[in-house]
Motif scaffolding. Structure first.
Motif, PDB file in Angstrom:
ATOM      1  N   GLN A 143     -35.209   3.145  29.153  1.00 59.29           N
ATOM      2  CA  GLN A 143     -34.627   2.244  30.141  1.00 59.29           C
ATOM      3  C   GLN A 143     -33.120   2.438  30.284  1.00 59.29           C
ATOM      4  OE1 GLN A 143     -35.900  -1.814  29.543  1.00 59.29           O
ATOM      5  NE2 GLN A 143     -38.008  -1.317  30.068  1.00 59.29           N
ATOM      6  N   GLY A 144     -32.545   3.251  29.415  1.00 55.35           N
ATOM      7  CA  GLY A 144     -31.133   3.581  29.579  1.00 55.35           C
ATOM      8  C   GLY A 144     -30.890   4.664  30.605  1.00 55.35           C
ATOM      9  N   SER A 145     -31.956   5.282  31.104  1.00 50.07           N
ATOM     10  CA  SER A 145     -31.817   6.336  32.112  1.00 50.07           C
ATOM     11  C   SER A 145     -31.506   5.730  33.477  1.00 50.07           C
ATOM     12  CB  SER A 145     -33.118   7.149  32.196  1.00 50.07           C
ATOM     13  OG  SER A 145     -33.098   7.999  33.332  1.00 50.07           O
ATOM     14  N   VAL A 146     -30.379   6.122  34.050  1.00 50.02           N
ATOM     15  CA  VAL A 146     -30.032   5.690  35.404  1.00 50.02           C
ATOM     16  C   VAL A 146     -30.949   6.363  36.417  1.00 50.02           C
ATOM     17  CG1 VAL A 146     -28.214   5.698  37.152  1.00 50.02           C
ATOM     18  CG2 VAL A 146     -27.639   5.219  34.761  1.00 50.02           C
ATOM     19  N   ALA A 147     -31.194   7.657  36.220  1.00 50.74           N
ATOM     20  CA  ALA A 147     -32.006   8.420  37.170  1.00 50.74           C
ATOM     21  C   ALA A 147     -33.442   7.909  37.251  1.00 50.74           C
ATOM     22  CB  ALA A 147     -31.999   9.904  36.787  1.00 50.74           C
ATOM     23  N   ASP A 148     -33.973   7.402  36.147  1.00 53.62           N
ATOM     24  CA  ASP A 148     -35.369   6.970  36.119  1.00 53.62           C
ATOM     25  C   ASP A 148     -35.566   5.496  36.449  1.00 53.62           C
ATOM     26  OD1 ASP A 148     -36.210   9.501  35.475  1.00 53.62           O
ATOM     27  OD2 ASP A 148     -36.371   9.125  33.318  1.00 53.62           O
ATOM     28  N   ASN A 149     -34.493   4.789  36.757  1.00 53.61           N
ATOM     29  CA  ASN A 149     -34.607   3.356  37.056  1.00 53.61           C
ATOM     30  C   ASN A 149     -35.035   3.166  38.510  1.00 53.61           C
ATOM     31  OD1 ASN A 149     -34.494   0.607  37.256  1.00 53.61           O
ATOM     32  ND2 ASN A 149     -32.277   0.447  36.969  1.00 53.61           N
ATOM     33  N   GLU A 150     -36.344   3.093  38.711  1.00 53.16           N
ATOM     34  CA  GLU A 150     -36.883   2.930  40.061  1.00 53.16           C
ATOM     35  C   GLU A 150     -37.602   1.600  40.243  1.00 53.16           C
ATOM     36  OE1 GLU A 150     -39.360   6.344  40.454  1.00 53.16           O
ATOM     37  OE2 GLU A 150     -37.659   7.737  40.713  1.00 53.16           O
ATOM     38  N   ARG A 151     -37.725   0.820  39.160  1.00 50.25           N
ATOM     39  CA  ARG A 151     -38.453  -0.447  39.251  1.00 50.25           C
ATOM     40  C   ARG A 151     -37.598  -1.664  38.918  1.00 50.25           C
ATOM     41  NH1 ARG A 151     -43.627   0.013  35.608  1.00 50.25           N
ATOM     42  NH2 ARG A 151     -42.026   0.642  34.120  1.00 50.25           N
ATOM     43  N   GLY A 152     -36.411  -1.457  38.353  1.00 46.03           N
ATOM     44  CA  GLY A 152     -35.586  -2.582  37.953  1.00 46.03           C
ATOM     45  C   GLY A 152     -36.163  -3.300  36.757  1.00 46.03           C
ATOM     46  N   GLY A 153     -35.770  -4.544  36.587  1.00 42.72           N
ATOM     47  CA  GLY A 153     -36.189  -5.320  35.423  1.00 42.72           C
ATOM     48  C   GLY A 153     -35.320  -5.008  34.217  1.00 42.72           C
ATOM     49  N   PHE A 154     -35.222  -5.967  33.323  1.00 37.27           N
ATOM     50  CA  PHE A 154     -34.412  -5.812  32.107  1.00 37.27           C
ATOM     51  C   PHE A 154     -33.018  -5.266  32.444  1.00 37.27           C
ATOM     52  CE2 PHE A 154     -38.760  -5.618  30.451  1.00 37.27           C
ATOM     53  CZ  PHE A 154     -38.685  -6.506  29.389  1.00 37.27           C
TER      54      PHE A 154
END
Length: 235
Positions: A143-154
């Motif tokens: 969840q620390g990946s900026v590139a992989d944050n496509e759903r949000g949350g936390f």
């Protein structure tokens, strides 16, 4: 009954009283390492129970990594000891639906200090205890990946782990000539007190693979952001 094969390698695991940190300590002991693990405070923990059955190969130390003075005292207590691995395991979270629109300043500060600032202060303070070709690892998160944050949350938890990753990159950049291996590890979504009961991975499915991943990078130098299966995580 066969005995555990021993090695002269040693690990310092910061934050090993329970959950992933305790499992890391147990896994390294099972692989024959000598382990120093830390707890916060002086109460009895699972790490103490593990030490009782370790034949003297597990040493328990106390430190609150959010208190720099305690980290400095820990360094002094361990002075003269050389570790093959320093691994910092620290993490707190907030509600999955809590956004920056409603999170309190105190909660935001607590997550940032615990998840990003304090682990890196430990790395800075204890790095000289690590062998010249040793490994320094920090428990990050996918969840620390900026590139992989496509759903949000936390949101705030994500931000704190992204901050940790950025600080580790800065540390690596400042010490580009340091031969030590630097690792940010994403252990997967694991059923712990932090991960919760809905997580798809058990501790036993994650941690042995985490240790395999750390071992596979031993001696390679440089900084990598990897998951528990050794795959590169996008920044």
């Amino acid at each position: 009954m066969t005995s555990t094969p021993t090695t002269d390698r040693s690990a310092l695991i910061i934050g090993a009283s329970r959950g992933l940190g305790l499992a890391l300590a147990a896994e390294y002991l099972a692989r024959g390492w000598r382990v120093t693990g830390t707890v916060r405070g002086f109460g009895r923990t699972g790490l103490h129970d593990l030490a009782d059955s370790s034949d003297g190969r597990l040493r328990v130390e106390s430190v609150d990594i959010t208190v720099p003075e305690e980290v400095a005292v820990l360094h002094d207590r361990l002075a003269g000891t050389v570790f093959d691995l320093l691994f910092v395991n620290a993490g707190v979270t907030n509600g999955p639906e809590e956004t920056v629109a409603d999170v309190s300043t105190d909660t935001f500060t607590h997550l940032m200090v615990t998840n990003a600032l304090s682990p890196m202060r430990v790395v800075e303070a204890l790095r000289d205890l690590v062998a010249p070709r040793g490994t320094i690892g920090v428990m990050s998160s996918g969840q620390g990946s900026v590139a992989d944050n496509e759903r949000g949350g936390f949101e705030v938890y994500r931000a704190s782990k992204s901050a940790l990753n950025q600080l580790m990159r800065s540390f690596a950049a400042r010490r580009a000539d340091d031969p030590r291996t630097l690792l940010l590890i994403a252990p997967g979504w694991v059923r712990t007190g932090l991960g919760g009961p809905a997580a798809p991975l058990t501790v036993d499915q994650s941690i042995p693979r985490v240790v395999d991943t750390i071992e596979a990078q031993s001696g390679k130098g440089g900084l990598q952001y990897l998951d528990h299966q050794g795959r590169t995580v996008r920044w």
